[in-house]
Design an enzyme around this catalytic site. Structure first.
Site, PDB file in Angstrom:
ATOM      1  N   TYR A  12       0.821  -1.209   0.000  1.00  0.00           N
ATOM      2  CA  TYR A  12       0.000   0.000   0.000  1.00  0.00           C
ATOM      3  C   TYR A  12       0.858   1.265   0.000  1.00  0.00           C
ATOM      4  O   TYR A  12       0.365   2.349  -0.296  1.00  0.00           O
ATOM      5  CB  TYR A  12      -0.924   0.050   1.216  1.00  0.00           C
ATOM      6  CG  TYR A  12      -1.936  -1.065   1.323  1.00  0.00           C
ATOM      7  CD1 TYR A  12      -2.128  -1.981   0.288  1.00  0.00           C
ATOM      8  CD2 TYR A  12      -2.700  -1.218   2.475  1.00  0.00           C
ATOM      9  CE1 TYR A  12      -3.044  -3.004   0.406  1.00  0.00           C
ATOM     10  CE2 TYR A  12      -3.638  -2.226   2.601  1.00  0.00           C
ATOM     11  CZ  TYR A  12      -3.797  -3.129   1.569  1.00  0.00           C
ATOM     12  OH  TYR A  12      -4.709  -4.144   1.700  1.00  0.00           O
ATOM     13  N   ILE A  37     -12.966  -5.325   7.381  1.00  0.00           N
ATOM     14  CA  ILE A  37     -12.071  -4.164   7.305  1.00  0.00           C
ATOM     15  C   ILE A  37     -12.433  -3.250   6.122  1.00  0.00           C
ATOM     16  O   ILE A  37     -11.681  -3.152   5.149  1.00  0.00           O
ATOM     17  CB  ILE A  37     -10.592  -4.599   7.232  1.00  0.00           C
ATOM     18  CG1 ILE A  37     -10.367  -5.652   6.131  1.00  0.00           C
ATOM     19  CG2 ILE A  37     -10.136  -5.142   8.578  1.00  0.00           C
ATOM     20  CD1 ILE A  37      -8.885  -5.916   5.857  1.00  0.00           C
ATOM     21  N   LYS A  89     -12.678  -0.047   3.770  1.00  0.00           N
ATOM     22  CA  LYS A  89     -11.899   1.167   3.537  1.00  0.00           C
ATOM     23  C   LYS A  89     -12.874   2.325   3.370  1.00  0.00           C
ATOM     24  O   LYS A  89     -13.959   2.159   2.806  1.00  0.00           O
ATOM     25  CB  LYS A  89     -11.062   1.022   2.274  1.00  0.00           C
ATOM     26  CG  LYS A  89     -10.189   2.228   1.970  1.00  0.00           C
ATOM     27  CD  LYS A  89      -9.753   2.248   0.518  1.00  0.00           C
ATOM     28  CE  LYS A  89     -10.875   2.745  -0.381  1.00  0.00           C
ATOM     29  NZ  LYS A  89     -10.440   2.969  -1.775  1.00  0.00           N
ATOM     30  N   ARG A 115     -17.988   8.620   5.690  1.00  0.00           N
ATOM     31  CA  ARG A 115     -18.124   7.189   5.410  1.00  0.00           C
ATOM     32  C   ARG A 115     -17.522   6.350   6.525  1.00  0.00           C
ATOM     33  O   ARG A 115     -18.056   5.293   6.870  1.00  0.00           O
ATOM     34  CB  ARG A 115     -17.444   6.850   4.088  1.00  0.00           C
ATOM     35  CG  ARG A 115     -17.754   5.450   3.594  1.00  0.00           C
ATOM     36  CD  ARG A 115     -19.215   5.308   3.203  1.00  0.00           C
ATOM     37  NE  ARG A 115     -19.541   6.141   2.061  1.00  0.00           N
ATOM     38  CZ  ARG A 115     -20.749   6.635   1.799  1.00  0.00           C
ATOM     39  NH1 ARG A 115     -21.737   6.395   2.639  1.00  0.00           N
ATOM     40  NH2 ARG A 115     -20.961   7.387   0.732  1.00  0.00           N
ATOM     41  N   ASN A 120     -19.743   3.568   8.436  1.00  0.00           N
ATOM     42  CA  ASN A 120     -19.336   2.162   8.531  1.00  0.00           C
ATOM     43  C   ASN A 120     -19.249   1.690   9.976  1.00  0.00           C
ATOM     44  O   ASN A 120     -19.482   0.509  10.264  1.00  0.00           O
ATOM     45  CB  ASN A 120     -17.979   1.954   7.843  1.00  0.00           C
ATOM     46  CG  ASN A 120     -18.057   2.085   6.338  1.00  0.00           C
ATOM     47  OD1 ASN A 120     -19.136   2.063   5.751  1.00  0.00           O
ATOM     48  ND2 ASN A 120     -16.911   2.218   5.703  1.00  0.00           N
TER      49      ASN A 120
END
Length: 278
Positions: free
Chosen positions: A54, A230, A232, A238, A242
């Site tokens: 990443y 998990i 993103k 957001r 979540n």
């Protein structure tokens, strides 16, 4: 933790507590990543997932430091890329990740994808050595189909398999292994790259609870045994949405309706992916 939000749930795998809802950092880089991790921790997330591929481990570490939380309050996971599986390279990569993250250990170190060119037993053996030395708490794999996972479990105490999982893609054989051997399944891309928002079944169930289709998808996954999720989220809004999934419950009929959705939509299958049927 943000006022008004319920506390996250935890699961216990081999007597190791893991926050069920984590924050994924794929495609979040630079200062955005640092701010996103700090914000996620302020909201109440206590499970942070990153990877060497990443390119954001340093920023994740800065976000952790900015939170002011004690290290043992956070479950931190990172992943090694396929060209780092040879034991000597693996040890060097793990040390580099710890330095970038600014920590003495990670709670979970995973192999990002299978690499058929390096003997799995040697790779896992090096990870076991890191565990025994205290550099990692648990070791795991990612994107391992059922056959690959069984071979890994025969060689080492694999803690989790991180795989794509959402209401449009199932993993019955992995769930069978999870139950047999007390292995956690970590669901990435749980919102199917945003496709859940347009599904009429998920939207209808969400309307019945005053929730979004995405929140319903997350709640459905969190209801599965030994599953951590998990998602993103690049925006603060957001991330909060979540996280706001701990104050409602799906009925048996609602869960059955989601179970009945076709489970054949896979979004992640690069050229190096294994045979998913293995």
């Amino acid at each position: 933790m943000v006022a008004g939000m319920a506390s996250p749930e935890t699961l216990s795998v081999r007597r190791v507590p893991v926050p069920r809802l984590g924050f994924g950092t794929w495609q979040i880089t630079g200062r955005d990543c640092e701010r996103a991790v700090a914000d996620a921790l302020e909201i109440g997330y206590r499970h942070i997932d990153t990877a060497r591929a990443y390119g954001n481990e340093r920023e994740v570490g800065r976000g952790l430091a900015a939170s002011g939380l004690a290290r043992d309050e956070i479950f931190l996971a990172t992943k090694l890329w396929m060209d780092e599986f040879e034991p000597d390279r693996l040890r060097a990569a793990a040390e580099d990740s710890l330095a970038r993250l600014g920590t003495d250990y990670v709670d979970l170190l995973l192999l990002h994808w299978p690499n058929p060119d390096v003997p799995l037993e040697a790779t896992l053996g090096a990870m076991v050595e890191l565990r025994e030395a205290g550099h990692i708490r648990e070791l795991g794999v990612s994107n391992f189909p059922p056959g690959h996972l069984r071979r890994a479990l025969a060689a080492a105490p694999v803690f989790t398999d991180q795989v794509e999982l959402h209401p449009f893609l199932g993993a019955p054989a992995l769930f069978e292994i999870s139950e047999e051997q007390d292995v956690m399944i970590t669901a990435y891309a749980p919102l199917a790259h945003g496709k859940v928002v347009d599904d009429p079944t998920l939207r209808e169930i969400g309307e019945a609870h005053g929730k979004s289709a995405g929140q319903v998808a997350l709640r459905w996954l969190l209801d599965q045994p030994r599953v951590a999720v998990i998602p993103k989220a690049s925006s603060p809004e957001r991330r909060r949405e979540n996280f706001d999934v701990f104050d409602f419950a799906l009925s048996a009929e609602q869960r059955a309706a989601i179970d009945a959705l076709p489970k054949d939509r896979r979004d992640f299958s690069p050229e190096w992916a294994p045979d998913w049927a293995d």
